[in-house]
Motif scaffolding. Structure first.
Motif, PDB file in Angstrom:
ATOM      1  N   SER A 195      48.647  40.398  37.257  1.00 45.59           N
ATOM      2  CA  SER A 195      49.495  41.674  37.600  1.00 45.59           C
ATOM      3  C   SER A 195      50.376  42.390  38.745  1.00 45.59           C
ATOM      4  O   SER A 195      51.425  42.462  38.502  1.00 45.59           O
ATOM      5  N   LEU A 196      49.354  42.386  40.089  1.00 45.64           N
ATOM      6  CA  LEU A 196      50.021  41.206  41.346  1.00 45.64           C
ATOM      7  C   LEU A 196      51.382  41.353  41.580  1.00 45.64           C
ATOM      8  O   LEU A 196      52.236  41.917  42.028  1.00 45.64           O
ATOM      9  N   ARG A 197      51.411  40.070  40.331  1.00 48.16           N
ATOM     10  CA  ARG A 197      52.753  39.087  40.758  1.00 48.16           C
ATOM     11  C   ARG A 197      54.003  40.028  40.394  1.00 48.16           C
ATOM     12  O   ARG A 197      54.905  39.392  40.846  1.00 48.16           O
ATOM     13  N   LYS A 198      54.021  41.166  39.435  1.00 51.61           N
ATOM     14  CA  LYS A 198      55.173  41.551  39.441  1.00 51.61           C
ATOM     15  C   LYS A 198      55.510  42.287  39.691  1.00 51.61           C
ATOM     16  O   LYS A 198      56.295  43.599  39.946  1.00 51.61           O
ATOM     17  N   ILE A 199      54.445  43.465  41.043  1.00 49.31           N
ATOM     18  CA  ILE A 199      55.365  44.442  41.686  1.00 49.31           C
ATOM     19  C   ILE A 199      55.681  43.179  43.042  1.00 49.31           C
ATOM     20  O   ILE A 199      55.469  42.755  44.127  1.00 49.31           O
ATOM     21  N   LYS A 200      57.189  42.537  42.742  1.00 49.20           N
ATOM     22  CA  LYS A 200      57.503  41.709  43.853  1.00 49.20           C
ATOM     23  C   LYS A 200      58.335  42.402  45.180  1.00 49.20           C
ATOM     24  O   LYS A 200      58.270  41.700  46.225  1.00 49.20           O
ATOM     25  N   ASP A 201      58.331  43.472  45.633  1.00 46.70           N
ATOM     26  CA  ASP A 201      58.343  44.134  46.796  1.00 46.70           C
ATOM     27  C   ASP A 201      57.400  44.319  47.553  1.00 46.70           C
ATOM     28  O   ASP A 201      57.951  44.210  48.395  1.00 46.70           O
ATOM     29  N   TYR A 202      56.349  43.582  47.315  1.00 42.19           N
ATOM     30  CA  TYR A 202      55.394  43.239  48.176  1.00 42.19           C
ATOM     31  C   TYR A 202      54.535  41.711  48.018  1.00 42.19           C
ATOM     32  O   TYR A 202      54.751  41.107  47.306  1.00 42.19           O
ATOM     33  N   ASP A 203      53.909  41.621  49.485  1.00 47.95           N
ATOM     34  CA  ASP A 203      53.218  40.390  49.395  1.00 47.95           C
ATOM     35  C   ASP A 203      51.851  40.592  49.590  1.00 47.95           C
ATOM     36  O   ASP A 203      51.373  41.769  50.563  1.00 47.95           O
ATOM     37  N   PHE A 204      50.975  40.509  48.465  1.00 46.66           N
ATOM     38  CA  PHE A 204      49.663  40.532  47.976  1.00 46.66           C
ATOM     39  C   PHE A 204      48.890  39.599  48.855  1.00 46.66           C
ATOM     40  O   PHE A 204      48.957  38.525  48.405  1.00 46.66           O
ATOM     41  N   TYR A 205      47.757  39.778  49.686  1.00 43.73           N
ATOM     42  CA  TYR A 205      46.706  39.113  50.578  1.00 43.73           C
ATOM     43  C   TYR A 205      46.075  39.422  50.110  1.00 43.73           C
ATOM     44  O   TYR A 205      44.949  39.857  50.551  1.00 43.73           O
ATOM     45  N   ILE A 206      45.000  38.684  48.431  1.00 39.12           N
ATOM     46  CA  ILE A 206      43.889  38.320  48.534  1.00 39.12           C
ATOM     47  C   ILE A 206      42.776  37.537  48.953  1.00 39.12           C
ATOM     48  O   ILE A 206      42.728  36.616  48.056  1.00 39.12           O
ATOM     49  N   TYR A 207      42.230  38.414  49.048  1.00 40.52           N
ATOM     50  CA  TYR A 207      40.556  37.571  50.145  1.00 40.52           C
ATOM     51  C   TYR A 207      39.639  37.967  47.871  1.00 40.52           C
ATOM     52  O   TYR A 207      39.287  39.002  47.708  1.00 40.52           O
ATOM     53  N   HIS A 208      38.972  36.556  48.070  1.00 37.74           N
ATOM     54  CA  HIS A 208      37.758  36.513  47.181  1.00 37.74           C
ATOM     55  C   HIS A 208      36.790  35.262  47.484  1.00 37.74           C
ATOM     56  O   HIS A 208      37.551  34.306  47.415  1.00 37.74           O
ATOM     57  N   PRO A 209      35.876  35.442  47.013  1.00 41.81           N
ATOM     58  CA  PRO A 209      34.943  34.732  46.807  1.00 41.81           C
ATOM     59  C   PRO A 209      35.630  32.998  46.706  1.00 41.81           C
ATOM     60  O   PRO A 209      35.042  31.187  46.497  1.00 41.81           O
ATOM     61  N   LYS A 210      35.780  33.418  45.198  1.00 38.74           N
ATOM     62  CA  LYS A 210      36.311  32.450  43.992  1.00 38.74           C
ATOM     63  C   LYS A 210      37.774  31.687  44.834  1.00 38.74           C
ATOM     64  O   LYS A 210      37.680  30.820  43.851  1.00 38.74           O
ATOM     65  N   LEU A 211      38.012  32.439  45.563  1.00 46.03           N
ATOM     66  CA  LEU A 211      39.969  31.836  45.657  1.00 46.03           C
ATOM     67  C   LEU A 211      39.582  30.711  46.357  1.00 46.03           C
ATOM     68  O   LEU A 211      38.948  31.036  47.066  1.00 46.03           O
ATOM     69  N   GLN A 212      40.559  30.180  46.757  1.00 43.37           N
ATOM     70  CA  GLN A 212      41.235  28.896  47.742  1.00 43.37           C
ATOM     71  C   GLN A 212      42.084  28.964  48.025  1.00 43.37           C
ATOM     72  O   GLN A 212      42.970  30.404  47.923  1.00 43.37           O
ATOM     73  N   ASN A 213      42.803  28.766  49.281  1.00 45.09           N
ATOM     74  CA  ASN A 213      43.868  29.475  50.145  1.00 45.09           C
ATOM     75  C   ASN A 213      44.980  28.647  49.726  1.00 45.09           C
ATOM     76  O   ASN A 213      45.497  27.681  49.483  1.00 45.09           O
ATOM     77  N   THR A 214      45.562  29.665  49.408  1.00 43.53           N
ATOM     78  CA  THR A 214      47.305  29.156  48.565  1.00 43.53           C
ATOM     79  C   THR A 214      48.425  30.010  48.364  1.00 43.53           C
ATOM     80  O   THR A 214      47.700  30.884  48.868  1.00 43.53           O
TER      81      THR A 214
END
Length: 344
Positions: free
Chosen positions: A198-217
């Motif tokens: 969903s956040l990918r659709k808000i293109k005017d902002y950069d989202f730095y998403i932290y979560h235990p299940k994510l890898q750095n990409t």
């Protein structure tokens, strides 16, 4: 003097403020020895200036898709392990026992009639502050989970109670380092993949998403990050907005830095639901019960903010603790809140 400091390891809030307290104690008197007991968290390398770090299993809540799972929590609860850990903890060798809502330390002290001092946000709930949600069972769990002979509660506002301002250990970045379109997202208890789409659709902002299940990409405006206390703090300092659950410590840091907050409390978790009520009452953050992309988009376009100048609570607490903890907490509270300033 030898101190035992118990830390509830669930999340990062208890750990962050406890480390700040321990660093303050070590600065005040280098001859003090601090042993740390951490429960409810996997063993890891931590930058704690401690004589010894003791790891125990402890107890914690099971949370799935933003809600506490009571049945799973009870199934995972291992009372015999906790009873064994309480029994083998040698608290008699300590001159001072402190706990940030850690049950093994406080119950070991309680059974051996040693006074433990509880310092943390949960101890504010022993006073007349905004409370929301919970049932008879959850309220009893909060009260008896980590009892302390003397309680020092922390909160964003005093609510005319003898509680103290938050323990903060973060310094603001310069104005030139803050990025207007940078948003830090920390929602460890939510379905993060659905939110990311969903956040990918808000293109005017950069989202730095932290979560235990994510890898750095990094892909377009989405920057996925695995949980890292150091890297998270670096991103937080240069951000303009934060989207998070309604834990106490992260929002305390945001209020100190003047970072805008949109927050969703974990469902059926009395502390977070009560925090949400307090934030709404003080108009310190935007509180939502559901993460709706249109609402997030509209909120990001706003320019309202709250910045609070909190005093050095850990320094005052350190002096109080090492001088015998005899001064009434009410006197410390009055002095500290007198120096708080709120800017909007």
């Amino acid at each position: 003097m030898r101190i035992l400091y118990g830390i509830q390891g669930t999340g990062n809030g208890h750990l962050t403020r406890s480390i700040a307290m321990i660093e303050s104690i070590n600065r005040y008197d280098s001859d003090v020895e601090v042993d740390v007991l951490i429960s409810g968290r996997q063993r890891e390398d931590l930058a704690i200036e401690a004589n010894e770090i003791i790891w125990r299993e402890g107890a914690t809540f099971v949370i799935k898709n933003g809600n506490v799972q009571l049945a799973s929590t009870l199934l995972n609860f291992r009372p015999m392990t906790i009873i064994k850990d309480v029994g083998r903890l040698k608290v008699d060798r300590y001159d001072l026992i402190i706990s940030d809502y850690e049950p093994i330390v406080t119950w070991a002290a309680e059974i051996r009639r040693k006074k433990a001092i509880g310092i943390g946000h949960q101890y504010a709930f022993y006073y007349d502050i905004p409370v929301q949600g919970g049932n008879f069972f959850s309220k009893k769990v909060m009260k008896y989970f980590a009892p302390a002979g003397k309680k020092v509660g922390l909160h964003w506002h005093h609510f005319n109670q003898p509680i103290l301002p938050p323990i903060i250990d973060i310094k603001p970045a310069s104005e030139s380092e803050i990025l207007e379109n940078k948003v830090v997202v920390y929602l460890p208890f939510e379905d993060i993949e659905e939110l990311t789409t969903s956040l990918r659709k808000i293109k005017d902002y950069d989202f730095y998403i932290y979560h235990p299940k994510l890898q750095n990409t990094d892909q377009g405006n989405i920057h996925k990050r695995t949980t890292s206390r150091l890297r998270f703090k670096e991103d937080l300092l240069s951000s303009k907005s934060v989207i998070c659950n309604t834990g106490f410590e992260l929002i305390s840091e945001c209020l100190t830095l003047g970072i805008r907050v949109l927050t969703k409390p974990v469902g059926k978790q009395i502390e977070q639901e009560s925090n949400a009520v307090a934030l709404s009452k003080m108009a310190y953050a935007k509180v939502v019960n559901k993460l709706v992309i249109a609402e997030i988009r509209n909120w990001l376009k706003g320019d309202d903010f709250v910045k609070i100048s909190y005093p050095n609570t850990q320094e005052s607490l350190t002096q109080w603790l090492l001088s015998g903890a005899n001064q009434p907490v009410e006197e410390i509270a009055d002095k500290l809140w007198a120096g708080v300033r709120v800017y909007r």
